[in-house]
Write a protein that holds these residues in place. Structure first.
Motif, PDB file in Angstrom:
ATOM      1  N   LYS A 193       0.753  -1.345   0.157  1.00 21.26           N
ATOM      2  CA  LYS A 193      -0.044  -0.044   0.046  1.00 21.26           C
ATOM      3  C   LYS A 193       0.858   1.286   0.064  1.00 21.26           C
ATOM      4  N   HIS A 194       0.562   2.134  -0.722  1.00 19.16           N
ATOM      5  CA  HIS A 194       1.086   3.533  -0.761  1.00 19.16           C
ATOM      6  C   HIS A 194       0.424   4.298   0.527  1.00 19.16           C
ATOM      7  N   VAL A 195       1.883   4.890   1.064  1.00 24.91           N
ATOM      8  CA  VAL A 195       1.528   5.687   2.493  1.00 24.91           C
ATOM      9  C   VAL A 195       2.161   7.098   1.900  1.00 24.91           C
ATOM     10  N   GLU A 196       1.751   7.873   2.991  1.00 28.45           N
ATOM     11  CA  GLU A 196       2.231   9.286   2.739  1.00 28.45           C
ATOM     12  C   GLU A 196       3.738   9.521   2.677  1.00 28.45           C
ATOM     13  N   ASN A 197       3.852  10.203   1.430  1.00 31.11           N
ATOM     14  CA  ASN A 197       5.649  10.124   1.391  1.00 31.11           C
ATOM     15  C   ASN A 197       6.489  10.561   2.416  1.00 31.11           C
ATOM     16  N   SER A 198       7.141   9.540   2.644  1.00 27.58           N
ATOM     17  CA  SER A 198       8.081   9.821   3.699  1.00 27.58           C
ATOM     18  C   SER A 198       9.816  10.070   3.306  1.00 27.58           C
ATOM     19  N   TYR A 199      10.448  10.577   4.220  1.00 34.43           N
ATOM     20  CA  TYR A 199      11.772  10.731   4.149  1.00 34.43           C
ATOM     21  C   TYR A 199      12.102  11.198   2.682  1.00 34.43           C
ATOM     22  N   SER A 200      11.443  12.299   2.181  1.00 30.80           N
ATOM     23  CA  SER A 200      11.616  13.093   1.132  1.00 30.80           C
ATOM     24  C   SER A 200      11.706  12.371  -0.156  1.00 30.80           C
ATOM     25  N   SER A 201      10.830  11.225  -0.105  1.00 33.41           N
ATOM     26  CA  SER A 201      10.764  10.427  -1.115  1.00 33.41           C
ATOM     27  C   SER A 201       9.553  10.773  -2.140  1.00 33.41           C
ATOM     28  N   ASP A 202       9.646  10.325  -3.412  1.00 34.24           N
ATOM     29  CA  ASP A 202       8.289  10.443  -4.407  1.00 34.24           C
ATOM     30  C   ASP A 202       7.444   9.396  -4.136  1.00 34.24           C
ATOM     31  N   ILE A 203       7.930   8.148  -3.914  1.00 29.72           N
ATOM     32  CA  ILE A 203       6.994   7.080  -3.509  1.00 29.72           C
ATOM     33  C   ILE A 203       7.297   6.264  -2.309  1.00 29.72           C
ATOM     34  N   SER A 204       6.291   6.043  -1.684  1.00 29.47           N
ATOM     35  CA  SER A 204       6.565   5.440  -0.136  1.00 29.47           C
ATOM     36  C   SER A 204       5.534   4.331  -0.051  1.00 29.47           C
ATOM     37  N   LEU A 205       5.974   3.202  -0.115  1.00 30.00           N
ATOM     38  CA  LEU A 205       5.370   1.975  -0.112  1.00 30.00           C
ATOM     39  C   LEU A 205       5.762   0.772   1.265  1.00 30.00           C
ATOM     40  N   VAL A 206       4.542   0.386   1.721  1.00 32.09           N
ATOM     41  CA  VAL A 206       4.707  -0.351   2.826  1.00 32.09           C
ATOM     42  C   VAL A 206       4.350  -1.757   2.217  1.00 32.09           C
ATOM     43  N   LEU A 207       5.273  -2.826   2.685  1.00 35.94           N
ATOM     44  CA  LEU A 207       5.199  -4.373   2.317  1.00 35.94           C
ATOM     45  C   LEU A 207       5.027  -4.899   3.651  1.00 35.94           C
ATOM     46  N   TYR A 208       4.413  -6.198   3.699  1.00 33.69           N
ATOM     47  CA  TYR A 208       4.588  -6.976   4.959  1.00 33.69           C
ATOM     48  C   TYR A 208       5.153  -8.434   4.607  1.00 33.69           C
ATOM     49  N   PRO A 209       6.347  -8.486   4.690  1.00 38.81           N
ATOM     50  CA  PRO A 209       7.010  -9.748   4.360  1.00 38.81           C
ATOM     51  C   PRO A 209       6.540 -11.010   5.254  1.00 38.81           C
ATOM     52  N   LEU A 210       6.387 -10.531   6.301  1.00 34.77           N
ATOM     53  CA  LEU A 210       5.923 -11.175   7.618  1.00 34.77           C
ATOM     54  C   LEU A 210       4.824 -10.234   8.523  1.00 34.77           C
ATOM     55  N   PRO A 211       4.077 -10.978   8.980  1.00 35.00           N
ATOM     56  CA  PRO A 211       2.918 -10.328   9.715  1.00 35.00           C
ATOM     57  C   PRO A 211       3.465  -9.214  10.496  1.00 35.00           C
ATOM     58  N   LYS A 212       4.563  -9.382  11.295  1.00 33.13           N
ATOM     59  CA  LYS A 212       5.245  -8.473  12.260  1.00 33.13           C
ATOM     60  C   LYS A 212       6.643  -8.188  11.891  1.00 33.13           C
ATOM     61  N   VAL A 213       6.762  -8.006  10.647  1.00 29.48           N
ATOM     62  CA  VAL A 213       8.035  -7.549  10.207  1.00 29.48           C
ATOM     63  C   VAL A 213       7.725  -6.622   8.653  1.00 29.48           C
ATOM     64  N   PRO A 214       7.089  -5.619   8.887  1.00 31.22           N
ATOM     65  CA  PRO A 214       6.831  -4.859   7.739  1.00 31.22           C
ATOM     66  C   PRO A 214       8.093  -4.163   7.241  1.00 31.22           C
ATOM     67  N   LEU A 215       7.962  -3.788   5.955  1.00 30.27           N
ATOM     68  CA  LEU A 215       9.072  -3.056   5.206  1.00 30.27           C
ATOM     69  C   LEU A 215       8.617  -1.790   4.510  1.00 30.27           C
ATOM     70  N   LEU A 216       9.147  -0.806   4.903  1.00 32.19           N
ATOM     71  CA  LEU A 216       8.833   0.493   4.156  1.00 32.19           C
ATOM     72  C   LEU A 216       9.953   0.927   2.841  1.00 32.19           C
ATOM     73  N   ILE A 217       9.496   0.954   1.873  1.00 28.97           N
ATOM     74  CA  ILE A 217      10.488   1.417   0.654  1.00 28.97           C
ATOM     75  C   ILE A 217       9.987   2.772   0.336  1.00 28.97           C
TER      76      ILE A 217
END
Length: 266
Positions: A193-217
């Motif tokens: 899912k897209h999230v509000e752009n973070s850390y001066s990025s153009d695209i911020s995406l959250v993935l859930y490789p595991l239920p309690k180990v999310p990843l923010l790209i």
């Protein structure tokens, strides 16, 4: 003659002429390629038949990372025999049915039995299975904090930090640079899912490789003379829910999946 189990030991028996006839730029590079299994000693044109026969029996090739992981799987499958699946559901954010546990990985169901055998509609590779088993066996089940941190903030081990940067962050940035639509594919295929752009990025995406180990790209597109930027973040509880080495291996497994997706664009 003692075993030849590292590049320097092989280099000592080579002519050291750097002739490049073997296809490697130097004799030392050729020696390293032999240990990795990428080259064979008989590709050196300067060694006679008798020397080659003797040396071939002494060379100990290094296992590939995949071969090493397959060895790691053996004790993990023994450890999982001691896990009470029904009691682990809440800790893992998983589901239990019959004698099997189902864990979401990137939005896809990975079902494991008590012997550590996995079934999934998603591509299964050893880089993902090893972290999944570690997650099931060792995760503390910490609730997410909502605070994002870098891999460096999770680990002070320079070896794992270097591996993470060289074998995940850098190739992932190159992949997204080459396939700008990859982010949208990841959202569609893996329930990202897209999230509000973070850390001066153009695209911020959250993935859930595991239920309690999310990843923010977080990805910033290249502009004129400015190169693109990619930053990866984890919830600050990640190292309690998955060991550092498994976080790294999980990310490399994800990269393999992403590369397969990107190849469909070609």
């Amino acid at each position: 003659m003692s075993k030849l189990d590292n590049p320097l030991s092989i280099y000592k028996v080579l002519p050291k002429s750097n002739c490049k006839l073997c296809g490697a730029p130097t004799c030392l590079a050729f020696a390293a390629a032999i240990i990795k299994g990428d080259k064979r000693i008989n590709e050196c044109p300067h060694l006679d038949k008798e020397a080659l026969e003797e040396l071939n029996g002494q060379i100990v090739r290094q296992m590939t990372p995949e071969e090493q992981l397959k060895q790691i799987l053996v004790p993990l499958k023994e450890e999982i025999l001691n896990v009470d699946f029904s009691a682990a559901v809440e800790r893992l954010g998983a589901k239990f049915s019959g004698d099997k546990l189902t864990v979401k990985c990137l939005g896809k169901d990975f079902t494991v039995d008590s012997k550590g055998n996995f079934i999934s509609d998603c591509h299964i590779n050893v880089w993902v299975i090893v972290p999944l088993l570690n997650y099931i066996i060792h995760s503390a089940g910490k609730d997410l904090s909502g605070k994002w941190v870098t891999f460096k903030e999770l680990s002070s081990d320079t070896v794992w930090i270097s591996f993470f940067e060289k074998r995940f962050e850098e190739p992932l940035k190159q992949l997204i640079d080459s396939y700008p639509d990859l982010i949208e594919d990841l959202i569609l295929i893996f329930n990202g899912k897209h999230v509000e752009n973070s850390y001066s990025s153009d695209i911020s995406l959250v993935l859930y490789p595991l239920p309690k180990v999310p990843l923010l790209i977080c990805y910033k597109k290249p502009v004129e003379d400015l190169k693109s930027q990619l930053n990866i973040f984890f919830d600050m509880t990640a190292d309690e829910n998955l060991k550092i080495d498994s976080i790294y291996r999980l990310c490399v497994g994800l990269l393999v999946m992403f590369q397969k997706i990107a190849s469909r664009h070609t």
